[in-house]
Design a protein around this motif. Structure first.
Motif, mmCIF file in Angstrom:
data_model
loop_
_atom_site.group_PDB
_atom_site.id
_atom_site.type_symbol
_atom_site.label_atom_id
_atom_site.label_comp_id
_atom_site.label_asym_id
_atom_site.label_seq_id
_atom_site.Cartn_x
_atom_site.Cartn_y
_atom_site.Cartn_z
ATOM 1 N N UNK A 26 35.866 47.034 33.755
ATOM 2 C CA UNK A 26 36.541 48.116 33.036
ATOM 3 C C UNK A 26 37.640 48.773 33.859
ATOM 4 N N UNK A 27 37.606 48.582 35.172
ATOM 5 C CA UNK A 27 38.643 49.161 36.031
ATOM 6 C C UNK A 27 39.975 48.404 35.943
ATOM 7 N N UNK A 188 49.343 40.236 38.604
ATOM 8 C CA UNK A 188 49.937 38.909 38.813
ATOM 9 C C UNK A 188 49.612 37.955 37.670
ATOM 10 N N UNK A 189 48.741 38.363 36.747
ATOM 11 C CA UNK A 189 48.167 37.399 35.810
ATOM 12 C C UNK A 189 48.547 37.641 34.366
ATOM 13 N N UNK A 194 44.438 35.296 34.136
ATOM 14 C CA UNK A 194 43.232 36.002 33.697
ATOM 15 C C UNK A 194 42.035 35.064 33.722
ATOM 16 N N UNK A 195 42.257 33.809 33.314
ATOM 17 C CA UNK A 195 41.170 32.827 33.279
ATOM 18 C C UNK A 195 40.811 32.299 34.660
ATOM 19 N N UNK A 201 42.892 39.278 39.173
ATOM 20 C CA UNK A 201 42.981 40.321 38.161
ATOM 21 C C UNK A 201 43.669 41.597 38.657
ATOM 22 N N UNK A 202 43.500 41.962 39.894
ATOM 23 C CA UNK A 202 44.091 43.180 40.460
ATOM 24 C C UNK A 202 43.815 44.373 39.535
ATOM 25 N N UNK A 203 44.841 45.159 39.205
ATOM 26 C CA UNK A 203 44.633 46.360 38.390
ATOM 27 C C UNK A 203 44.954 46.147 36.915
#
Length: 350
Positions: A26-27, A188-189, A194-195, A201-203
């Motif tokens: 969730x972050x 970056x994704x 994402x996959x 994932x970063x922020x």
């Protein structure tokens, strides 16, 4: 029905957004990329559906697209412009509260001088060599830029659709090095990143094609159905040709349906002879002969009757099936869908 009907399942789009959102904690914020008129499917209805599902941040390519998106979503949505702050865009960016992803020192100078104090982000080149600031360029302006308070620092992966490609790890390491200690949100994704998992994932993640049912999101719900009207049905004898160049010869007495669509409508000419079918219910009817500008010929011999329409896209034949046959990618197939189709939006399965 005199023209093709493109049915766009908004529930499927939001289902895909939620599925991709669930891959991160969730972050991590899951934004939505809706550039190129939501990949050809209509930026206003698509973005409104995504906003209703919980998306709060959107990415588009140009300030002009941002204007259309702001009109659709109102003042509350956060809208980032991948192309940055181009010459001539100052009034649009400032008046509409768009957030340009600054890609060069030239863009930074333009933004800081013309719109001082207004939001911006920074795009870094972590190795794709397409857009963004390279390491040496970024190092020269990093400190002064950070004092201005960017809302986001991002990069883009070149090979995210190939999970084992070493370029993913190289760009990840470069991005870490270029952003170490910044203390601002990072991204970056897109869909592919994402996959790839939490390391990427970063922020924030910002999926695009996966929202619309495209690869590399294999589990995506089907978003589009394309139904094309049959203009005429004719009988041909064994040995007779069909279409330009006599490229298909009937090997049996056949019934041929001529369908209203062609490469002017985004049905690539390269699909001919590649095993692509059109569907009547669950029955596949092969495309035969060449795809021409406005017409496609289809072998319906094995149907019991003459259909009024046939489906080119549905749950059995998706956008990447067409792309693979044409030697291209699902992105191109989606964005090429022509303006002559009647677009119908539904919240139920198409």
């Amino acid at each position: 029905m005199s023209t093709g009907r493109l049915t766009i399942d908004l529930n499927a789009i939001t289902e895909n957004w939620r599925a991709l959102d669930a891959l991160s904690p969730s972050t991590v914020e899951t934004a939505a990329t809706v550039k190129a008129d939501a990949y050809g499917l209509g930026i206003a209805p698509v973005a409104r559906a995504l906003a209703a599902a919980g998306a709060r941040t959107f990415f588009i390519a140009t300030a002009e697209e941002g204007a259309a998106l702001r009109e659709a979503l109102g003042p509350s949505a956060r809208i980032f412009v991948y192309g940055g702050h181009m010459a001539g865009d100052t009034d649009t960016i400032g008046d509409l509260g768009l957030v340009p992803m600054l890609n060069s020192i030239e863009q930074m100078t333009r933004h800081f001088e013309s719109l001082p104090g207004l939001p911006f982000g920074v795009q870094l080149d972590s190795g794709m060599n397409r857009l963004g600031m390279e390491p040496a360029e970024w190092a020269a302006v990093r400190d002064i830029t950070m004092r201005q308070g960017p809302q986001l620092v991002m990069s883009h992966l070149a090979c995210a659709d190939e999970p084992g490609h070493e370029m993913n790890r190289t760009q990840l390491a470069n991005f870490h090095e270029m952003t170490r200690g910044l203390g601002v949100p990072l991204s970056i994704s897109a869909t592919g990143g994402t996959l790839l998992g939490p390391d990427y994932h970063f922020d924030m993640v910002r999926p695009g094609v996966g929202l619309y049912g495209g690869m590399p999101f294999e589990d995506a719900a089907t978003v589009v159905r394309l139904s094309l009207p049959v203009i005429q049905v004719r009988e041909v004898d064994a040995g007779e040709p069909v279409g330009y160049g006599n490229s298909w010869i009937a090997d049996r007495p056949s019934r041929i349906a001529t369908v209203s669509a062609g490469y002017a409508d985004g049905v690539h000419r390269a699909l001919a002879g590649k095993g692509i079918a059109m569907y009547h219910g669950a029955t596949a009817c092969p495309i035969v002969g060449r795809v021409s500008m406005d017409l496609i010929t289809v072998d319906i011999t094995d149907l019991d009757g003459d259909p009024q329409a046939l489906d080119l896209l549905n749950t059995m034949q998706r956008i990447d099936d067409l792309a693979d046959a044409a030697g291209t990618i699902g992105y191109e197939m989606l964005t090429a869908l022509g303006p002559r189709y009647v677009r119908r939006y539904t919240s139920a399965a198409a």
